[in-house]
Design a protein around this motif. Structure first.
Motif, PDB file in Angstrom:
ATOM      1  N   GLY A 475       0.838  -1.214   0.000  1.00 47.48           N
ATOM      2  CA  GLY A 475       0.000   0.000   0.000  1.00 47.48           C
ATOM      3  C   GLY A 475       0.864   1.251   0.000  1.00 47.48           C
ATOM      4  N   ASN A 476       1.903   1.250   0.910  1.00 51.17           N
ATOM      5  CA  ASN A 476       2.824   2.397   0.987  1.00 51.17           C
ATOM      6  C   ASN A 476       3.539   2.600  -0.346  1.00 51.17           C
ATOM      7  N   ALA A 477       3.962   1.472  -0.998  1.00 53.83           N
ATOM      8  CA  ALA A 477       4.689   1.565  -2.283  1.00 53.83           C
ATOM      9  C   ALA A 477       3.782   2.155  -3.363  1.00 53.83           C
ATOM     10  N   SER A 505       9.524  -3.260  -3.749  1.00 52.46           N
ATOM     11  CA  SER A 505      10.212  -2.044  -4.237  1.00 52.46           C
ATOM     12  C   SER A 505       9.278  -1.240  -5.154  1.00 52.46           C
ATOM     13  N   ASP A 506       9.579   0.032  -5.202  1.00 57.90           N
ATOM     14  CA  ASP A 506       8.747   0.900  -6.071  1.00 57.90           C
ATOM     15  C   ASP A 506       9.658   1.856  -6.819  1.00 57.90           C
ATOM     16  N   ASN A 507       9.085   2.572  -7.752  1.00 59.93           N
ATOM     17  CA  ASN A 507       9.900   3.575  -8.460  1.00 59.93           C
ATOM     18  C   ASN A 507       9.444   4.992  -8.122  1.00 59.93           C
ATOM     19  N   PHE A 524       4.935   8.242  13.029  1.00 59.72           N
ATOM     20  CA  PHE A 524       5.739   9.039  12.063  1.00 59.72           C
ATOM     21  C   PHE A 524       5.106   8.875  10.676  1.00 59.72           C
ATOM     22  N   THR A 525       4.705  10.003  10.119  1.00 57.13           N
ATOM     23  CA  THR A 525       4.095   9.973   8.772  1.00 57.13           C
ATOM     24  C   THR A 525       4.393  11.257   8.005  1.00 57.13           C
ATOM     25  N   THR A 526       4.436  11.116   6.711  1.00 60.02           N
ATOM     26  CA  THR A 526       4.598  12.339   5.894  1.00 60.02           C
ATOM     27  C   THR A 526       3.315  12.600   5.114  1.00 60.02           C
ATOM     28  N   LYS A 527       2.311  11.762   5.437  1.00 63.26           N
ATOM     29  CA  LYS A 527       1.045  11.876   4.700  1.00 63.26           C
ATOM     30  C   LYS A 527       0.072  12.748   5.460  1.00 63.26           C
ATOM     31  N   THR A 528      -0.954  13.135   4.804  1.00 66.82           N
ATOM     32  CA  THR A 528      -1.981  13.951   5.459  1.00 66.82           C
ATOM     33  C   THR A 528      -2.752  13.069   6.442  1.00 66.82           C
ATOM     34  N   GLY A 532      -2.809   9.011   6.276  1.00 68.42           N
ATOM     35  CA  GLY A 532      -1.904   8.168   7.081  1.00 68.42           C
ATOM     36  C   GLY A 532      -1.922   8.477   8.568  1.00 68.42           C
ATOM     37  N   LEU A 533      -1.737   7.400   9.337  1.00 66.02           N
ATOM     38  CA  LEU A 533      -1.660   7.536  10.801  1.00 66.02           C
ATOM     39  C   LEU A 533      -0.217   7.465  11.296  1.00 66.02           C
ATOM     40  N   GLY A 534       0.650   6.906  10.486  1.00 68.41           N
ATOM     41  CA  GLY A 534       2.066   6.733  10.886  1.00 68.41           C
ATOM     42  C   GLY A 534       2.266   5.526  11.783  1.00 68.41           C
ATOM     43  N   GLY A 536       1.651   2.174  10.486  1.00 66.49           N
ATOM     44  CA  GLY A 536       1.844   0.993   9.654  1.00 66.49           C
ATOM     45  C   GLY A 536       3.208   0.351   9.801  1.00 66.49           C
ATOM     46  N   LEU A 537       4.291   1.131   9.581  1.00 64.53           N
ATOM     47  CA  LEU A 537       5.640   0.526   9.593  1.00 64.53           C
ATOM     48  C   LEU A 537       6.065   0.097  10.994  1.00 64.53           C
ATOM     49  N   SER A 538       5.691   0.901  12.002  1.00 62.31           N
ATOM     50  CA  SER A 538       6.103   0.514  13.361  1.00 62.31           C
ATOM     51  C   SER A 538       5.472  -0.820  13.740  1.00 62.31           C
TER      52      SER A 538
HETATM   53  P1  ADP Z   1       1.550   5.989   6.918  1.00 65.40           P
HETATM   54  O1  ADP Z   1       1.586   5.201   5.661  1.00 65.40           O
HETATM   55  O2  ADP Z   1       0.278   5.983   7.600  1.00 65.40           O
HETATM   56  O3  ADP Z   1       2.191   7.323   6.804  1.00 65.40           O
HETATM   57  P2  ADP Z   1       3.586   4.205   7.614  1.00 65.40           P
HETATM   58  O4  ADP Z   1       4.208   3.886   8.946  1.00 65.40           O
HETATM   59  O5  ADP Z   1       3.127   3.106   6.834  1.00 65.40           O
HETATM   60  O6  ADP Z   1       2.496   5.263   7.918  1.00 65.40           O
HETATM   61  O7  ADP Z   1       4.676   5.027   6.782  1.00 65.40           O
HETATM   62  C1  ADP Z   1       5.411   6.049   7.376  1.00 65.40           C
HETATM   63  C2  ADP Z   1       6.053   6.912   6.372  1.00 65.40           C
HETATM   64  O8  ADP Z   1       7.059   6.263   5.672  1.00 65.40           O
HETATM   65  C3  ADP Z   1       5.133   7.373   5.293  1.00 65.40           C
HETATM   66  O9  ADP Z   1       4.383   8.508   5.689  1.00 65.40           O
HETATM   67  C4  ADP Z   1       6.098   7.718   4.176  1.00 65.40           C
HETATM   68  O10 ADP Z   1       6.644   8.980   4.366  1.00 65.40           O
HETATM   69  C5  ADP Z   1       7.228   6.757   4.385  1.00 65.40           C
HETATM   70  N1  ADP Z   1       7.147   5.677   3.396  1.00 65.40           N
HETATM   71  C6  ADP Z   1       6.594   4.482   3.563  1.00 65.40           C
HETATM   72  N2  ADP Z   1       6.749   3.704   2.466  1.00 65.40           N
HETATM   73  C7  ADP Z   1       7.374   4.483   1.557  1.00 65.40           C
HETATM   74  C8  ADP Z   1       7.812   4.284   0.208  1.00 65.40           C
HETATM   75  N3  ADP Z   1       7.603   3.127  -0.410  1.00 65.40           N
HETATM   76  N4  ADP Z   1       8.441   5.294  -0.432  1.00 65.40           N
HETATM   77  C9  ADP Z   1       8.652   6.467   0.219  1.00 65.40           C
HETATM   78  N5  ADP Z   1       8.277   6.720   1.489  1.00 65.40           N
HETATM   79  C10 ADP Z   1       7.642   5.760   2.150  1.00 65.40           C
END
Ligand code: ADP
Length: 580
Positions: A475-477, A505-507, A524-528, A532-534, A536-538
């Motif tokens: 989803g993030n990719a 991987s993504d481009n 931690f998120t860079t999305k609105t 995003g909640l930030g 997912g990855l943790s």
């Molecule tokens: P969210 O997706 O809700 O922001 P995640 O923990 O999944 O939370 O992701 C955290 C942050 O990691 C994202 O906001 C994004 O900035 C960065 N990120 C995740 N996957 C990618 C990716 N494939 N390419 C670039 N940045 C990514």
């Protein structure tokens, strides 16, 4: 304990007393034996000397020349003969007495006990000889101060007693033999007179054991303890002498008794030495006993103190243990709570993902539903026009769409379910297919193509949680490269050294350096906030670590990001289980 000491003391005293008694009897017995041996020598000396002269008188009386002389007793005529006989026999004096007792010849040392010529000798030994018997007699001569022993024998002719031959032996020479003995020696005659003694002043005194005071008497006082034949002697007004051992011996030839009084001081001092040694040994024994008792007591004291300390320490430990058990219980409860919270967090994150996907999901549902509706309406019209084959075709399309919707619904339901906590063998391809099914609508809308490369593999994981990780990474990719002209996501599977890797991987634009460091931090998120909640990855990172694997993020050389999930490959046994 006091009783034990009293008993030990009594035992020691008994040992000392027994030693003293045994030693005393031993040493005194030894002394007696030695004294008896010495006395036997003295008595043999005395008897031997007198025995020689006992036979001399009868032998002289039988000599014919002597008998001839007695037939004609002229005063002084036999003096030469008597003197010669005395000289040759070693007797002190020899005298010839006629039947009236008158001395008619004499020879020898003279004037020493034998009466002078013409004197009448009517002493017991002479009278006995004149009566035809052998006579003997001992007497003290007050004029000469000599003590003499006389032997007298009758001189016979045709059974008629012509007179008597008298032989005198002086006894002082016997006392000279005794002078060497340090013990007192006395020879007591049947009248109880000390006739001979190596103690000058005892001579001619009376020897008595009565306590009656007697001037110049030798009094025998029983020794205080009376044992071992010891006596104490007192002479006249002299003080009472020390305790001495009395040993006596009868002299049957003379009718005398020979006594010797042995000094007991050496035997006594030896006895005292033996008793002292026994007392010392007992004392050492008692001291040893006392030392070992004291050591035992101090050891017992140490043991009691140690026991007390151990008891106190045990009490402290019990208290500490209880405290620790309480703390462990509290920690366990806290961990339990944390686990529940985390599980709930994972669940909420997942539901959040579903929420984020809801727009695309509703499109995913609505679009087939609209198609189903138009296929159904068309089918009705076709049936009306009798075009049943075409209508059947529509029906089968409707069936296909319903099947697709059903599958999507099943995946969604499975995804929303609460996952388990364990890890087992999981075939990656199946989980990946379900995950792709969930994100495919999102990808399609964003114009992103997803490519899968590599062979299936079986890893150690939980299917639902692995699916959650993959949905999140893909989803993030998709999100990241959605803006790109030809947006592309690749999922590659490969194995190496017992580990399976899933690389997403993504481009897209890739991850900025500062973001790379904080990527796995919660929130931690860079999305609105809508997107995003930030979390997912943790959460994905946490899940992968729970499986015993790791999750890494990096930027690709040619641009874009790559996330690698490394998991342990299941062994052959687990593989077989997974296949079942
Ligand atoms: P969210 O997706 O809700 O922001 P995640 O923990 O999944 O939370 O992701 C955290 C942050 O990691 C994202 O906001 C994004 O900035 C960065 N990120 C995740 N996957 C990618 C990716 N494939 N390419 C670039 N940045 C990514």
């Amino acid at each position: 304990m006091r009783l034990a000491w009293v008993l030990a003391g009594v035992a020691c005293i008994a040992i000392v007393a027994a030693t003293a008694l045994v030693a005393r009897s031993m040493f005194f017995e030894d002394l007696r034996e030695r004294t008896e041996a010495a006395l036997a020598l003295y008595s043999a000396g005395l008897e031997g000397r007198l025995e020689k002269y006992r036979l001399l008188a009868p032998i002289i009386a039988r000599r014919t020349d002597v008998v001839t002389r007695f037939q004609n007793p002229v005063v002084g005529a036999g003096d030469r003969m008597a003197g010669e006989i005395a000289r040759m026999s070693g007797a002190d004096d020899v005298a010839f007495v006629d039947p009236t007792g008158a001395v008619f010849a004499r020879g020898g040392r003279l004037n020493e006990g034998v009466l002078s010529a013409t004197d009448r000798d009517l002493r017991p030994h002479v009278l006995a000889a004149l009566e035809g018997r052998l006579g003997r007699h001992h007497a003290y001569d007050a004029t000469t101060g000599k003590r003499n022993y006389f032997f007298a024998a009758p001189v016979r002719r045709a059974r008629r007693v012509l007179g008597a031959v008298v032989v005198r032996v002086g006894l002082e020479v016997v006392e000279q033999d005794w002078a060497l003995s340090k013990n007192a020696i006395i020879a007591v005659d049947p009248a109880g007179v000390v006739f001979l003694s190596n103690r000058r002043h005892w001579r001619l005194s009376r020897f008595t054991d009565s306590s009656a005071r007697a001037e110049s008497a030798l009094i025998k006082i029983p020794s205080r303890f009376g044992a071992q034949g010891t006596v104490r002697l007192k002479f006249g007004d002299d003080p009472v002498g020390p305790s001495v051992m009395e040993v006596d011996r009868r002299l049957p030839l003379l009718g005398w008794t020979l006594y010797t009084f042995a000094d007991t001081s050496i035997a006594l001092s030896r006895t005292i030495s033996a008793a002292t040694i026994a007392a010392l040994i007992s004392l050492i024994g008692l001291i040893g006993l006392w030392i070992s008792r004291e050591r035992l007591r101090s050891e017992r004291l140490v043991a009691i103190r140690l026991e007390r300390r151990v008891r106190a320490r045990t009490r402290e430990l019990i208290v500490a243990n209880r405290k620790m058990a309480r703390e462990v219980e509290e920690r366990r409860a806290a961990e339990e709570e944390l686990k529940t919270t985390q599980a709930e967090l994972i669940q909420s994150a997942k539901l959040a993902t579903i929420g984020q996907m809801s727009a695309t999901l509703s499109h995913e549902f609505n679009q087939p539903l609209a198609s189903i509706q138009s296929y159904a309406e068309n089918a009705e019209a076709l049936i009306d026009h009798g075009r049943t084959d075409e209508a059947r075709e529509n029906m089968s399309r409707i069936g296909g769409l319903v099947a697709r919707l059903g599958k999507l619904n099943r995946n969604l339901k499975a995804f929303a379910r609460k996952p388990g906590t364990g890890a087992s063998s999981v075939a990656v391809k199946a989980v990946l297919d379900e995950s792709l099914n969930l994100v495919s609508a999102q990808a399609k809308r964003a114009g992103v193509t997803i490519e899968v490369v590599g062979d299936d593999m079986v890893v150690i994981a939980g299917p639902l949680r692995l699916s959650q990780v993959l949905v999140n990474l893909i989803g993030n990719a998709v999100d990241a490269c959605a803006e790109q002209a030809s947006a592309q996501v690749a999922v590659a599977l490969d194995c190496e050294d017992g580990y399976g890797r899933i690389r997403v991987s993504d481009n897209g634009p890739g991850i900025k350096d500062d973001a790379l460091a904080r990527l796995f931090e919660p929130f931690f998120t860079t999305k609105t906030s809508a997107k995003g909640l930030g979390l997912g990855l943790s959460i994905a990172d946490k899940i992968v670590r729970e499986f015993g694997g790791r999750l890494e993020a990096a930027n690709r050389d040619g641009g874009g990001a790559v996330f690698t999930v490394t998991l342990k490959l299941a062994d052959a046994e687990s593989l077989a289980e997974a296949a079942e």
